[in-house]
Every structure is written in C-alpha cells, then in structure tokens.
Design a protein around this motif. Structure first.
Motif, PDB file in Angstrom:
ATOM      1  N   MET A  42       0.850  -1.169   0.000  1.00 15.22           N
ATOM      2  CA  MET A  42       0.000   0.000   0.000  1.00 15.22           C
ATOM      3  C   MET A  42       0.897   1.233   0.000  1.00 15.22           C
ATOM      4  N   SER A  43       0.567   2.201  -0.812  1.00 11.01           N
ATOM      5  CA  SER A  43       1.381   3.414  -0.882  1.00 11.01           C
ATOM      6  C   SER A  43       1.032   4.360   0.249  1.00 11.01           C
ATOM      7  N   GLU A  44       1.916   5.326   0.441  1.00 12.40           N
ATOM      8  CA  GLU A  44       1.704   6.271   1.543  1.00 12.40           C
ATOM      9  C   GLU A  44       0.521   7.190   1.287  1.00 12.40           C
ATOM     10  N   ASN A  45       0.160   7.396   0.043  1.00 19.29           N
ATOM     11  CA  ASN A  45      -0.943   8.301  -0.280  1.00 19.29           C
ATOM     12  C   ASN A  45      -2.298   7.650  -0.065  1.00 19.29           C
ATOM     13  N   THR A  46      -2.323   6.336  -0.038  1.00 14.04           N
ATOM     14  CA  THR A  46      -3.589   5.640   0.138  1.00 14.04           C
ATOM     15  C   THR A  46      -4.010   5.736   1.608  1.00 14.04           C
ATOM     16  N   SER A  47      -5.194   6.252   1.841  1.00 19.09           N
ATOM     17  CA  SER A  47      -5.668   6.351   3.227  1.00 19.09           C
ATOM     18  C   SER A  47      -6.581   5.173   3.525  1.00 19.09           C
ATOM     19  N   ARG A  48      -6.462   4.666   4.736  1.00 22.82           N
ATOM     20  CA  ARG A  48      -7.292   3.553   5.155  1.00 22.82           C
ATOM     21  C   ARG A  48      -8.589   4.080   5.741  1.00 22.82           C
ATOM     22  N   ARG A  49      -9.603   3.256   5.667  1.00 23.35           N
ATOM     23  CA  ARG A  49     -10.892   3.628   6.245  1.00 23.35           C
ATOM     24  C   ARG A  49     -10.799   3.572   7.761  1.00 23.35           C
ATOM     25  N   PRO A  50     -11.666   4.301   8.435  1.00 22.89           N
ATOM     26  CA  PRO A  50     -11.671   4.211   9.908  1.00 22.89           C
ATOM     27  C   PRO A  50     -11.928   2.774  10.356  1.00 22.89           C
ATOM     28  N   ASP A  51     -11.246   2.385  11.401  1.00 25.55           N
ATOM     29  CA  ASP A  51     -11.355   1.038  11.944  1.00 25.55           C
ATOM     30  C   ASP A  51     -12.525   1.010  12.921  1.00 25.55           C
ATOM     31  N   ARG A  52     -13.619   0.344  12.506  1.00 25.74           N
ATOM     32  CA  ARG A  52     -14.823   0.337  13.348  1.00 25.74           C
ATOM     33  C   ARG A  52     -14.605  -0.396  14.664  1.00 25.74           C
ATOM     34  N   ALA A  53     -13.816  -1.459  14.650  1.00 21.20           N
ATOM     35  CA  ALA A  53     -13.549  -2.188  15.895  1.00 21.20           C
ATOM     36  C   ALA A  53     -12.793  -1.299  16.878  1.00 21.20           C
ATOM     37  N   ALA A  54     -11.814  -0.543  16.378  1.00 16.50           N
ATOM     38  CA  ALA A  54     -11.058   0.364  17.246  1.00 16.50           C
ATOM     39  C   ALA A  54     -11.975   1.460  17.796  1.00 16.50           C
ATOM     40  N   LEU A  55     -12.873   1.946  16.970  1.00 20.39           N
ATOM     41  CA  LEU A  55     -13.803   2.976  17.444  1.00 20.39           C
ATOM     42  C   LEU A  55     -14.756   2.415  18.494  1.00 20.39           C
ATOM     43  N   LEU A  56     -15.162   1.174  18.320  1.00 19.53           N
ATOM     44  CA  LEU A  56     -16.027   0.540  19.319  1.00 19.53           C
ATOM     45  C   LEU A  56     -15.280   0.343  20.635  1.00 19.53           C
ATOM     46  N   ILE A  57     -14.014  -0.072  20.553  1.00 22.79           N
ATOM     47  CA  ILE A  57     -13.185  -0.207  21.760  1.00 22.79           C
ATOM     48  C   ILE A  57     -13.009   1.153  22.430  1.00 22.79           C
ATOM     49  N   ALA A  58     -12.773   2.183  21.631  1.00 24.65           N
ATOM     50  CA  ALA A  58     -12.621   3.540  22.181  1.00 24.65           C
ATOM     51  C   ALA A  58     -13.882   3.968  22.913  1.00 24.65           C
ATOM     52  N   LEU A  59     -15.032   3.704  22.301  1.00 29.83           N
ATOM     53  CA  LEU A  59     -16.303   4.051  22.945  1.00 29.83           C
ATOM     54  C   LEU A  59     -16.450   3.302  24.262  1.00 29.83           C
ATOM     55  N   GLY A  60     -16.099   2.009  24.272  1.00 27.85           N
ATOM     56  CA  GLY A  60     -16.176   1.222  25.499  1.00 27.85           C
ATOM     57  C   GLY A  60     -15.275   1.775  26.594  1.00 27.85           C
ATOM     58  N   LEU A  61     -14.056   2.171  26.226  1.00 30.03           N
ATOM     59  CA  LEU A  61     -13.140   2.745  27.214  1.00 30.03           C
ATOM     60  C   LEU A  61     -13.698   4.039  27.799  1.00 30.03           C
ATOM     61  N   VAL A  62     -14.241   4.898  26.952  1.00 32.67           N
ATOM     62  CA  VAL A  62     -14.796   6.171  27.434  1.00 32.67           C
ATOM     63  C   VAL A  62     -16.010   5.922  28.319  1.00 32.67           C
ATOM     64  N   VAL A  63     -16.871   4.978  27.917  1.00 28.62           N
ATOM     65  CA  VAL A  63     -18.066   4.690  28.723  1.00 28.62           C
ATOM     66  C   VAL A  63     -17.677   4.112  30.081  1.00 28.62           C
ATOM     67  N   ILE A  64     -16.737   3.176  30.095  1.00 28.20           N
ATOM     68  CA  ILE A  64     -16.299   2.592  31.376  1.00 28.20           C
ATOM     69  C   ILE A  64     -15.675   3.672  32.264  1.00 28.20           C
ATOM     70  N   GLY A  65     -14.835   4.523  31.677  1.00 29.97           N
ATOM     71  CA  GLY A  65     -14.244   5.620  32.444  1.00 29.97           C
ATOM     72  C   GLY A  65     -15.294   6.558  33.004  1.00 29.97           C
ATOM     73  N   ALA A  66     -16.304   6.876  32.189  1.00 28.55           N
ATOM     74  CA  ALA A  66     -17.373   7.773  32.648  1.00 28.55           C
ATOM     75  C   ALA A  66     -18.193   7.126  33.764  1.00 28.55           C
ATOM     76  N   VAL A  67     -18.461   5.834  33.648  1.00 22.94           N
ATOM     77  CA  VAL A  67     -19.231   5.139  34.690  1.00 22.94           C
ATOM     78  C   VAL A  67     -18.445   5.108  35.997  1.00 22.94           C
ATOM     79  N   ILE A  68     -17.147   4.838  35.913  1.00 21.10           N
ATOM     80  CA  ILE A  68     -16.318   4.834  37.127  1.00 21.10           C
ATOM     81  C   ILE A  68     -16.298   6.222  37.760  1.00 21.10           C
ATOM     82  N   ALA A  69     -16.136   7.255  36.949  1.00 25.36           N
ATOM     83  CA  ALA A  69     -16.109   8.619  37.478  1.00 25.36           C
ATOM     84  C   ALA A  69     -17.451   8.979  38.105  1.00 25.36           C
TER      85      ALA A  69
END
Length: 157
Positions: free
Chosen positions: A1-28
């Motif tokens: 893959m060349s450097e100019n080619t951009s990858r699509r957003p990683d939905r699994a990573a975004l779901l993990i990010a959402l989970g981390l933020v939600v868990i942090g917010a619940v703990i707080a």
C-alpha cells in the motif's frame, strides 16, 4: 500500500474507544456519587478511581484518534471455538459451584480451558483438574481457614 492511500476508519477500534470512554465515565460517575467521609486532604479514597477513570477516557480518546486514522494493523482471523470452550467452562463453574463444590466445578473449568488451548482429551484433563483444584481447596479451606464451597468430594475430608 502506498503512503498516499488512506485507510478507512477502523470500526472495531472505534467501538473499543467508545467502550473505554463509557467505562471511564461510569467509574467517574460512580465515584463522584459514592458517599464517604470528607477529609481535610484532597487525596483520599476517591482519588485513585478518578485517576483510573481519567486514564480510561484518555486512552479511549487516543484509541478513537488511531481508529479514525486507520493506524491499527490488520488483524488475523480468529477461531471462536477456543473462546467458546473457555466461556463454557466459566459458565459451568459458576452454575455448579454450590452444588458440586469447588474441586469438581473448578476441575471442569480447568479441563474446558485446557481443551480451549488445544491440550489433552477431556477424559484426562477433568481428573487432573479436579485433583489440582482439590489441593487448592485443601490449602485454602484447611490451611488458611478460608471458606470455599464444599461439595461431596470436599465433605469426605
């Protein structure tokens, strides 16, 4: 893959990010609403949970940024069967602990986790797990005087 080619957003990573933020917010939120004595010092029993919540939210933000950039490496295909063996062992242990006791329930968990990791046939790992679990039960229940669920095997002692 060349450097100019951009990858699509990683939905699994975004779901993990959402989970981390939600868990942090619940703990707080839970820590903020928890009662307790107010002391003269700003550092108290609520400090560490707030730090953990803050770190989880920050990790969630960085994970979301990396997910939007597509910085995560491609993941390998995973076989769900080992995970199902392990989860099955946990379910069996939780459901049978009070009726068959610690040794047998944990021995079954041991055998199913070993099966999930591709080790030994069940006819061999179940007795090995029960023996190991009984030794652990004996050390904790008799040596340390801790209460673990006793079943028919433990009642022999």
């Amino acid at each position: 893959m060349s450097e100019n080619t951009s990858r699509r957003p990683d939905r699994a990573a975004l779901l993990i990010a959402l989970g981390l933020v939600v868990i942090g917010a619940v703990i707080a939120w839970s820590t903020y609403n928890a009662g307790g004595p107010r002391g003269y010092s700003p550092v108290g029993p609520k400090t560490v949970p707030f730090v953990i919540a803050s770190v989880l939210v920050i990790l969630g933000i960085f994970t979301a940024i990396a997910g939007m950039r597509g910085d995560f490496p491609e993941r390998e295909h995973h076989d769900p069967k080992p995970i199902l063996w392990i989860l099955g062992g946990l379910v069996i242990q939780m459901l049978s602990m009070k009726t068959v006791g610690f040794s047998i329930a944990t021995g079954l968990l041991f055998a199913l986790v070993a099966k999930g990791f591709g080790r030994g046939p069940l006819w061999m790992t179940i007795p090995i797990g029960i023996v190991f679990s009984f030794v652990i039960w004996f050390i904790f229940a008799k040596g340390l005087q801790l209460s673990l669920p006793a079943g028919p095997l433990e009642r022999l002692i």
